[in-house]
Design an enzyme around this catalytic site. Structure first.
Site, PDB file in Angstrom:
ATOM      1  N   THR A 159      -3.254   5.591  -3.921  1.00  0.00           N
ATOM      2  CA  THR A 159      -2.135   6.269  -3.243  1.00  0.00           C
ATOM      3  C   THR A 159      -0.821   6.072  -3.987  1.00  0.00           C
ATOM      4  O   THR A 159       0.053   6.920  -3.929  1.00  0.00           O
ATOM      5  CB  THR A 159      -1.986   5.742  -1.800  1.00  0.00           C
ATOM      6  OG1 THR A 159      -1.975   4.320  -1.834  1.00  0.00           O
ATOM      7  CG2 THR A 159      -3.118   6.199  -0.924  1.00  0.00           C
ATOM      8  N   THR A 160      -0.674   4.936  -4.682  1.00  0.00           N
ATOM      9  CA  THR A 160       0.561   4.695  -5.449  1.00  0.00           C
ATOM     10  C   THR A 160       0.500   5.448  -6.780  1.00  0.00           C
ATOM     11  O   THR A 160       1.467   6.100  -7.176  1.00  0.00           O
ATOM     12  CB  THR A 160       0.742   3.185  -5.712  1.00  0.00           C
ATOM     13  OG1 THR A 160       0.632   2.497  -4.471  1.00  0.00           O
ATOM     14  CG2 THR A 160       2.083   2.888  -6.326  1.00  0.00           C
TER      15      THR A 160
ATOM     16  N   ASP B  54      -9.228   0.372   2.368  1.00  0.00           N
ATOM     17  CA  ASP B  54      -9.266   0.798   0.960  1.00  0.00           C
ATOM     18  C   ASP B  54     -10.571   0.357   0.305  1.00  0.00           C
ATOM     19  O   ASP B  54     -11.200   1.114  -0.430  1.00  0.00           O
ATOM     20  CB  ASP B  54      -8.084   0.202   0.176  1.00  0.00           C
ATOM     21  CG  ASP B  54      -6.779   0.923   0.485  1.00  0.00           C
ATOM     22  OD1 ASP B  54      -6.830   1.828   1.325  1.00  0.00           O
ATOM     23  OD2 ASP B  54      -5.744   0.582  -0.087  1.00  0.00           O
TER      24      ASP B  54
ATOM     25  N   ASP C  49       0.853  -1.188   0.000  1.00  0.00           N
ATOM     26  CA  ASP C  49       0.000   0.000   0.000  1.00  0.00           C
ATOM     27  C   ASP C  49       0.892   1.243   0.000  1.00  0.00           C
ATOM     28  O   ASP C  49       1.706   1.418   0.916  1.00  0.00           O
ATOM     29  CB  ASP C  49      -0.897  -0.023   1.242  1.00  0.00           C
ATOM     30  CG  ASP C  49      -1.823   1.184   1.303  1.00  0.00           C
ATOM     31  OD1 ASP C  49      -2.529   1.414   0.311  1.00  0.00           O
ATOM     32  OD2 ASP C  49      -1.819   1.896   2.312  1.00  0.00           O
TER      33      ASP C  49
END
Length: 556
Positions: free
Chosen positions: A93-94, A393, A60
């Site tokens: 988020t990545t 998530d 994550d």
């Protein structure tokens, strides 16, 4: 007379600005490179050592960057992006870091060619507007009551996570939890507060398949007097307090001077009578379970157990709020203000169970709960922590889609479509902004390119084939299947992304890139500590106008 000096100063300023831009871009690219390999379903995991010496194994983006200790201010700003993305939409988020890093990377060539950062930012903002309008064109709406469609979306969003190997389990838990806590505000709006009203309780032991969403709440407490109070009550009447049920102590130090011995007995009796009156006011409403956030004296415990009422004390405020939402009770501040409407009657069962070495109280089978607990079971704490991160998530994605039920294709198809549309549009843009605009269009291809790299396929061939398919505008849904690396139709493979997540990713990445490009100097405001005994720093020399004529810019 001073013209050459001014020109020299100007070029030096530009040179120092360029150095700062270069340093900022390099730092941002370094952050992006750290988590680039964690994008997509075939991504690598990272093992992190946290500050307390524990181990975190995750892919994550936000969880990884949170643990990094980085001194460079531009890199810190990039890490903040990931946190913002996590708080706003909970996913992507990545992607946001990879995209922001690429936007800065393509801008570097223009900085070298003396393009002004403002020009680049203007082109980027124009590209962002067009990218959002391209998103609106390819987005499709879904029915939020269609569970199969919701399940497909949540599954494809967490397909990149560790728990994707457990099939529908996490997606089911997420959809069940978010549909329980949703509150209708009218006019077709729904409010879903997943932070306050969905509690994840991790209990090591058992199998992950034993995890479930409770139609109610559970918390790590036992009744006050286990032998005397019931541990199982069907259809309990529940009363909640946030005040102590014990003798009120004085706010400040109180001295009582007693002359006669009997006065001491009177004083003790007054205390007992006060507690008795409190308990009688509560017992008037025939409760089965009394819960308070504060203390509960032994005497009150005696009165309750004598009346067959179970009691729980020192409960967290957040847990108390969740119980109130689940069983329809109202948290009361003073027992004398208690009313029949404050009693919670919505719960079907109160039960205390022993799981492992600890006792857990369950208030479940509620009629219309607006709060819930997700009970996670698993072999180890590390596994449970990773499952919890994935579940957060998944619940965020489910919340986003219930609030705004629009989908866009996953697997890099959205980015390729946006990129192709921007490339077409760049030919109609006049002036110097055309080049940065086109570069922004190319930067969007970083996401599908990274996906292809992480699948282990031939990147150049795959990207060329994809660009060819998108250049004709024949199908906006052609992308990369992250598991096999094959070029496929995302609609057929059911690989989706939530519209909110994609839009937020684009906005955050481009706005952050613009902000970092407009930084032309980094000034440290931290005072360096002088070693003891060191002399005071000399006073700075203040230049006057008279000194300007003799000023030397470059050393001889």
């Amino acid at each position: 007379m001073h013209a050459p000096v001014l020109v020299l100063k100007d070029s030096l300023k530009r040179e120092s600005g360029r150095k700062v831009h270069h340093a900022n871009i390099q730092a941002s690219k370094a952050v992006a490179d750290i988590i680039r390999t964690t994008l997509g379903p075939r991504s690598m995991l990272k093992m992190l050592l946290d500050a307390s010496g524990g181990i975190v194994v995750t892919n994550d983006g936000n969880a990884i960057l949170r643990e990094l200790d980085i001194a460079h201010p531009a890199a810190k700003s990039m890490i903040e992006l990931s946190r913002t993305q996590d708080e706003e939409v909970g996913d992507g988020t990545t992607s946001v870091i990879v995209l922001a890093g690429e936007m800065l990377h393509v801008a570097e060539a223009f900085i070298e060619k003396n393009f002004h950062p403002t020009v680049i930012c203007r082109a980027y903002n124009k590209a962002l507007e067009d990218a959002i309008s391209a998103l609106n064109k390819i987005a499709i709406s879904i029915d939020v009551n269609d569970r199969a469609a919701l399940l497909g979306l949540v599954k494809s969003s967490i397909g990149t996570k560790f728990t994707s190997q457990y099939g529908d389990l996490i997606a089911d838990l997420a959809i069940d939890a978010t549909s329980i806590v949703g509150v209708d505000l009218g006019q077709g709006l729904r409010e879903i507060d997943i932070k306050k009203y969905i509690k994840v309780e991790k209990v090591p032991g058992g199998q992950l398949e034993d995890s479930r969403v409770l139609k109610g709440v559970m918390f790590n407490k036992d009744v006050v007097a286990p032998g005397k109070m019931r541990r199982k009550i069907v259809n309990p009447r529940i009363i909640l307090f946030d005040s102590p049920l014990e003798y009120k102590k004085g706010e400040n130090q109180t001295n009582a001077e007693l002359v006669r011995e009997e006065d001491w007995a009177v004083l003790l009796r007054m205390e007992e009578e006060y507690i008795e009156s409190l308990c009688m006011q509560i017992l008037k409403f025939k409760p089965d379970l009394v819960i308070t956030e504060k203390g509960l004296s032994d005497l009150a415990c005696h009165y309750f157990s004598k009346a067959g009422v179970s009691a729980i004390r020192r409960l967290r405020k957040t847990d108390n709020n969740r119980i109130a939402k689940a069983c329809g009770a109202t948290i009361v501040n003073r027992p004398d203000e208690l009313q029949e409407s404050d009693v919670g009657t919505g719960a079907g069962l109160f039960e205390v169970k022993k799981i492992g070495d600890e006792f857990f109280a369950f208030i479940v089978e509620c009629k219309d709960p607006k709060a819930c607990t997700v009970l996670l079971r698993g072999a180890s704490k590390d596994l449970l922590n990773e499952v919890e991160r994935n579940l957060q998530d998944a619940t965020s994605v489910a919340r986003n889609i219930i609030k705004n039920p629009k989908l866009v294709p996953g697997g890099g198809a959205t980015e390729l479509t946006v990129s192709a549309m921007l490339k077409q549009k760049s030919s109609s843009i006049e002036g110097i902004e055309k080049w940065p605009y086109e570069a922004a269009a190319i930067a969007f291809e970083a996401i599908p390119r990274t996906l292809a790299q992480n699948c282990g396929v031939n990147v150049i061939r795959t990207m060329t084939a994809l660009q060819g398919k998108h250049a004709n505008g024949e199908n906006a849904w052609i992308g990369i299947d992250g598991n096999t690396g094959a070029i496929a139709d995302m609609k057929e493979r059911e690989i989706w992304d939530a519209y909110d997540v994609k839009a937020q990713t684009f906005k955050t990445a481009i706005e952050a890139a613009c902000m970092l490009l407009r930084i032309d100097d980094i000034v440290s405001g931290i005072k360096k500590k002088q070693p003891p005994g060191a002399s005071q720093a000399p006073k700075p020399n203040v230049e006057t106008e008279a000194d300007a004529d003799g000023e030397q810019i470059l050393p001889d």
